[in-house]
Design a protein around this motif. Structure first.
Motif, short mmCIF file in Angstrom:
data_model
loop_
_atom_site.label_atom_id
_atom_site.label_comp_id
_atom_site.label_asym_id
_atom_site.label_seq_id
_atom_site.Cartn_x
_atom_site.Cartn_y
_atom_site.Cartn_z
N GLY A 1 0.85 -1.19 0.00
CA GLY A 1 0.00 0.00 0.00
C GLY A 1 0.88 1.24 0.00
N SER A 2 0.40 2.34 -0.60
CA SER A 2 1.19 3.57 -0.62
C SER A 2 0.89 4.39 0.61
CB SER A 2 0.84 4.40 -1.85
OG SER A 2 1.26 3.71 -2.99
N MET A 3 1.94 4.78 1.28
CA MET A 3 1.77 5.60 2.47
C MET A 3 1.45 7.04 2.05
SD MET A 3 2.66 3.71 5.23
CE MET A 3 3.58 4.64 6.45
N PRO A 4 0.65 7.73 2.82
CA PRO A 4 0.35 9.12 2.46
C PRO A 4 1.57 10.02 2.63
CG PRO A 4 -0.54 8.62 4.62
CD PRO A 4 -0.01 7.34 4.06
N GLY A 5 1.53 11.16 1.96
CA GLY A 5 2.58 12.16 2.14
C GLY A 5 3.91 11.71 1.56
N GLY A 6 3.88 10.83 0.54
CA GLY A 6 5.11 10.42 -0.11
C GLY A 6 6.08 9.71 0.80
N LEU A 7 5.55 9.00 1.77
CA LEU A 7 6.45 8.34 2.72
C LEU A 7 6.92 6.98 2.21
CD1 LEU A 7 4.69 9.18 6.09
CD2 LEU A 7 6.86 10.05 5.25
N GLY A 8 6.41 6.54 1.08
CA GLY A 8 6.89 5.27 0.53
C GLY A 8 5.83 4.17 0.57
N GLN A 9 6.30 2.95 0.77
CA GLN A 9 5.41 1.80 0.64
C GLN A 9 5.35 1.01 1.94
OE1 GLN A 9 4.84 -0.12 -2.93
NE2 GLN A 9 4.25 2.00 -3.25
N VAL A 10 4.19 0.44 2.19
CA VAL A 10 4.10 -0.49 3.31
C VAL A 10 3.66 -1.85 2.76
CG1 VAL A 10 1.74 0.30 3.84
CG2 VAL A 10 3.01 -1.02 5.52
N GLU A 11 4.35 -2.90 3.23
CA GLU A 11 4.06 -4.24 2.72
C GLU A 11 3.64 -5.15 3.87
OE1 GLU A 11 6.02 -7.42 -0.38
OE2 GLU A 11 7.30 -5.88 0.51
N LEU A 12 2.69 -6.02 3.56
CA LEU A 12 2.21 -6.98 4.56
C LEU A 12 3.12 -8.21 4.49
CD1 LEU A 12 -0.02 -7.49 6.57
CD2 LEU A 12 -1.51 -8.16 4.71
#
Lengths: 832, 131
Positions: free
Chosen positions: A651-662
């Motif tokens: 998923g894309s983190m808000p505010g250009g913080l990058g990616q989060v993966e499960l």
């Protein structure tokens, strides 16, 4: 499955309510009985609905339910899907509890003045069973539904296994009724009134439990192939013990009806029959016998609960008994030795000792722990102890049947004259034929005496009412069982032989010709043997195949029945020296011979390597060159095909913080493992429990829960699980981000390559790509030699085994007739 | 009537005594390999199958097992049909007697790693959820 949970919990609460309300009614507030009935009815309805629901889930392959995934699969036909219901422990407990509900409804309708107290105690027992179901709920689900279930053990895929467990559990359940009657008698301080209503129930219990036991024996004989129907295994013993004590209770009740004796004994027998059912359940289902029995179940973690079950009801039953002990007055059991009373009492004692000895044997792994290393006893113990008891039982019941209650005149011996003469002649015949072992001859003679005494006594009756033939039939059946056991086990002739394909072999009077292995309609394999016996010709089809479920070779015997004996053919091993199979490891460019081929491994070839590295799909081929005996080269390439089992959707983190993966999830614990990649966050992994807020510096993350949009897809083994996260960038607004994992079946499959001759196959079992080594598995490769295949079988002739089965059937019919008679007696009596 | 009571009681007690004696005799205790070698009667031993030690010629199955409690090995001889699931065996309980340098088993209990366990292992590797 929320509905299942609702049903089991509602059932549990109604059982508590019913038991409490009935207690109130028993203590004198009779107005409470209406509500108690309603509560019990609700409980029975919940249990019936749960059972129907579980069956529905199994039949519809709802593999998101763990129980369904664990004990059934798509390939099973409907009738075996039904037996998946009791494939596991939770299902058998549900079955037991459901029967308890039905039995309770019948008891409610028939027990008249005994209703409140008996139903109170029955409600207590139901509470315990339902507590087990609540603790180990069969409706537990998993978010990762597998595409297919694990299936049903092929040993259990037999029509008898569809009907044997429900029968046996109905028998177990019915043991509770004499128990609650005994407790009610103690509570009401009425040790006489319970005898009449309890008798039909006790007869029903022995009938059903005995029939269930014999069905299990018949299944063992037909399927397992060791040739027997009874092995003194703890699982068998745990059903035999209550049968013995309950049958002792039937005899004790008859004696109490006749002269008012044995009041205490009967109460104890009724209490113990039920306690033994629970004890047997504990021994076979808690895992304590795991090192001693072939089919004790896995430990489900219910040991403590089962121990509590035993302790509570033992304390309750025996405590009530001790409390009333002094106030019970019973008369003498018999006034003369030559009377039915005396031999009925002897029967009660012999049955009780038999139960005690079996109990000792079955419990030995636990008992011996008290004195030293845990020990079990082997079958010779049971055979040694049971033989004299069987002789006593046969001889005693012969006398008991012939003699009358109370008065027997001086000319008593005349009654035995003809049975003695006839059975003496038969015994002499047996001795001349081949029964030379004294103990077996004595047992057979006693059984013959019992058989003819029964016949004599029944024919000598004034009125030959068939409904009153029950006891005669049951005892004659017992006699036939004894003869059948001795002859079919002691005088079986057996031989092991190698049957070479196409060559007739003569053994034990039969000419057998092995014709080869053929597939069966249900996708397994059988051996085909043509048999000539005098003028008769027939084909036997024992099964021998490899089962992936059991990880072993399954063997099922073929049986040909004759009136005088069974021909029992058990397959042992099939060897086919001309077809070669085996595994080999090959390095690149290495050459090895297999059968008629010289094989060279030319190397590994991959398809879509890039995608595979990223977890996508692809394939790896092992290229082989086979040179046959004529020098012709063939190229074959077995393969491993890889397709992604799981795909991660970051998923894309808000505010250009990058990616989060499960990265992982523990649904039961409501936990996820997250991986972060991106400019604004320190890379790494974080574990978050539902509801917890994690501070990552640039943002906080809260895990709010799992989301499975398409449960139906999930149940087919595909679908997506989202982890909902609430991400709040520092100084920003909270936003929902949902990384996901999607699941698809299967991850990798082996693709076999056919060899040029058409029969053989080769597949990859393992490869070390970096070393250039492949491990191959060859099957059915034609050899260079020409040796015909052979089947090793054990052929056994079992004389008069039909006596055993017919005898058990007669015992069952005898119980059934007597049950009708006593139920009729009871319903005629208008007073309670 | 007293003598019949006494006789009956004597018979019952005598029977129980005989039963208990037989029971005592037919107990097969669990033993360590060392004890099994020293015991003459029937005992039970529990061990893990030594890899690649099994040989079967259609009549006799010979293999080695390692004691669970001590670093001890023993040869086992079983003269019967090789159990169908023997090739997948991990733990083996053997019941029999030790004589002539090997343990002669009358009965084998084979314990296989169950299919369910494998599933769980697989799930753990893929980061799934073994409930």
């Amino acid at each position: 499955m929320i509905l299942g949970y609702v049903l089991t919990w509602t059932g549990f609460i109604s059982a508590l309510a019913a038991s409490a309300l009935y207690l109130g009614a028993g203590l004198g507030k009779d107005s409470l009985r209406r509500y108690a009935r309603f509560a019990f009815g609700l409980m029975a309805a919940c249990l019936a609905a749960s059972a129907a629901y579980l069956l529905y889930l199994i039949i519809n392959h709802r593999f998101e339910v763990e129980y369904v995934a664990q004990y059934s699969s798509r390939e099973l036909p409907l009738y075996y899907l039904i037996s998946c219901f009791w494939g596991g422990q939770q299902g058998t407990f549900l079955l037991w509890a459901m029967y308890g509900g039905f039995v309770g409804l019948v008891l409610m309708a028939t027990s008249r003045a005994w209703e409140s107290w008996t139903m109170h105690f029955l409600g207590l027992v139901q509470c315990f069973l339902l507590m087990l179901l609540v603790l180990k709920n069969p409706f537990l689900t998993t978010p990762m539904a597998p595409p297919d279930g694990q299936g049903l053990n092929p040993l259990l895929q037999d029509p008898w296994m569809v009907i044997h467990p429900p029968m046996l559990f109905l028998g177990f359940t019915s043991m509770v009724v004499p128990f609650v009657f005994a407790l009610a008698a103690l509570a009401k301080n009425d040790m006489e009134g319970w005898i009449r209503p309890v008798l039909p129930w006790a007869l029903f219990g022995s009938l059903v439990l005995g029939t269930g036991l014999v069905m299990g024996g018949y299944w063992a004989y037909k399927v397992l192939g060791w040739g027997g129907y009874w092995g003194w295994d703890p699982v068998e013993n745990s059903s035999l013990i209550p049968w013995l004590t309950n049958t002792a209770l039937i005899h004790g009740v008859m004696l109490q009806r006749s002269n008012g004796s044995l009041k205490r004994t009967n109460l104890l027998l009724a209490i113990f029959s039920f306690l033994m059912v629970v004890w047997g359940t504990f021994l076979t289902r808690s895992g304590v016998l795991a090192d001693f029995s072939v089919h004790s179940f896995l430990d489900l973690g219910i040991t403590g609960h089962l121990v509590a079950f035993i302790v509570v009801f033992a304390v309750l039953g025996l405590g009530l008994f001790a409390w009333r002990f002094r106030s019970i007055d019973a008369g003498p059991a018999y006034s003369s030795v030559l009377s039915r009373e005396f031999f009925t009492l002897a029967g009660v004692i012999v049955l009780a000792i038999g139960a005690l000895m079996t109990l000792l044997g079955m419990s030995s792994p636990l008992l011996s722990r008290l004195f030293g290393p845990p020990s079990s006893v082997q079958t010779p113990y049971y055979n040694t102890v049971m033989l004299p008891l069987a002789v006593l039982a046969a001889f005693g019941s012969a006398l008991g049947v012939v003699l009358k209650w109370r008065a027997n005149g001086n000319q008593v011996w005349r009654k035995f004259l003809w049975p003695l003469v006839i059975s003496g002649a038969c015994a002499t015949g047996l001795a001349v034929w081949r029964v030379h072992r004294p103990d077996w001859l004595i047992l057979c003679s006693a059984a013959m005496f019992l058989l003819f005494s029964n016949l004599w006594a029944y024919l000598g009756r004034q009125q030959k009412d068939p409904v009153k033939a029950g006891p005669y039939l049951a005892h004659s059946g017992f006699a036939l069982v004894l003869v059948g056991v001795v002859l079919s086990n002691g005088y079986a002739t057996s031989a092991r032989v190698q049957l070479v394909r196409g060559q007739a072999a003569h053994m034990l009077g039969y000419d057998m010709t092995y014709r080869g292995i053929k597939p069966t309609p249900d996708g397994k394999q059988m051996a085909v043997i043509d048999v000539q016996h005098g003028r008769e010709a027939f084909t036997l089809k024992p099964r021998i195949y490899f089962s992936a479920f059991n990880q072993g070779v399954m063997r099922k015997p073929a049986i040909r029945r004759y009136p005088g004996h069974d021909l029992y053919v058990a397959p042992i091993d099939e060897t086919n020296p001309s077809l070669i199979a085996g595994q080999m490891e090959l390095r690149e460019r290495e050459v090895q011979d297999i059968g008629m081929y010289r094989a060279r491994f030319d190397g590994l070839r991959t398809e879509n390597q890039e995608a595979m590295m990223r977890g996508g799909s692809g394939a790896i081929y092992a290229d082989l060159t086979l040179t046959d005996k004529d020098g012709v080269e063939h190229h074959v390439s077995p393969a491993l095909k890889v397709s992604p089992g799981q795909q991660s959707h970051p998923g894309s983190m808000p505010g250009g913080l990058g990616q989060v993966e499960l990265l992982g999830m523990q649904v039961g614990e409501k936990k996820v493992r997250l991986g972060f990649r991106g400019p604004g966050l320190p890379p790494g992994e974080v574990e978050v429990t539902r509801g917890e807020v994690k501070d990552l510096g640039a943002a906080t993350v809260q895990f709010t829960g799992f989301r499975i949009p398409d449960m139906k897809e999930m149940s087919e083994g595909r679908g997506t699980v989202f982890a909902d996260l609430q991400v709040t960038p520092r100084g920003g607004r909270p936003q929902v981000v949902a990384p996901a994992i999607s699941i698809a079946p299967p991850t990798d499959e082996t693709v076999k390559a056919k060899l040029p001759d058409g029969a053989g196959e080769v597949k990859i079992v393992d490869l070390k790509a970096d070393e250039g080594v492949v491990k191959l598995d060859w099957a059915n490769v034609p050899g260079l030699g020409d040796v015909p295949p052979a089947l090793e079988v054990e052929v056994t002739l079992k004389p008069l085994i039909a006596f055993f089965w017919v005898g058990t059937l007669m015992v069952s019919v005898g119980f059934l007739l007597t049950l009708f008679r006593r139920a009729r007696d009871y319903s005629k009596v208008k007073t309670a | 009537m007293k003598w019949t009571h006494a006789l009956g009681l004597a018979l019952v007690l005598g029977g129980l005594l005989v039963g208990l004696t037989v029971y005592q005799k037919s107990l097969t205790p669990y033993r360590s390999f060392k004890e099994a070698r020293e015991t003459r009667g029937t005992v039970q031993v529990h061990g893990t199958l030594a890899p690649a030690s099994a040989q079967y010629d259609g009549k006799e199955l010979v293999f080695r097992i390692k004691d669970v409690a001590s670093p001890d090995e023993m040869q086992v001889v079983y003269t019967d049909v090789k159990p169908g699931n023997f090739d997948q065996a991990r733990d083996i309980v053997a019941i029999g007697t030790y004589r002539d340098g090997a343990f002669h088993a009358e009965k084998l209990l084979i314990k296989c790693p169950s299919k369910y366990q494998e599933m769980q292992d697989k799930q753990k590797k893929t980061g799934g959820d073994p409930v």
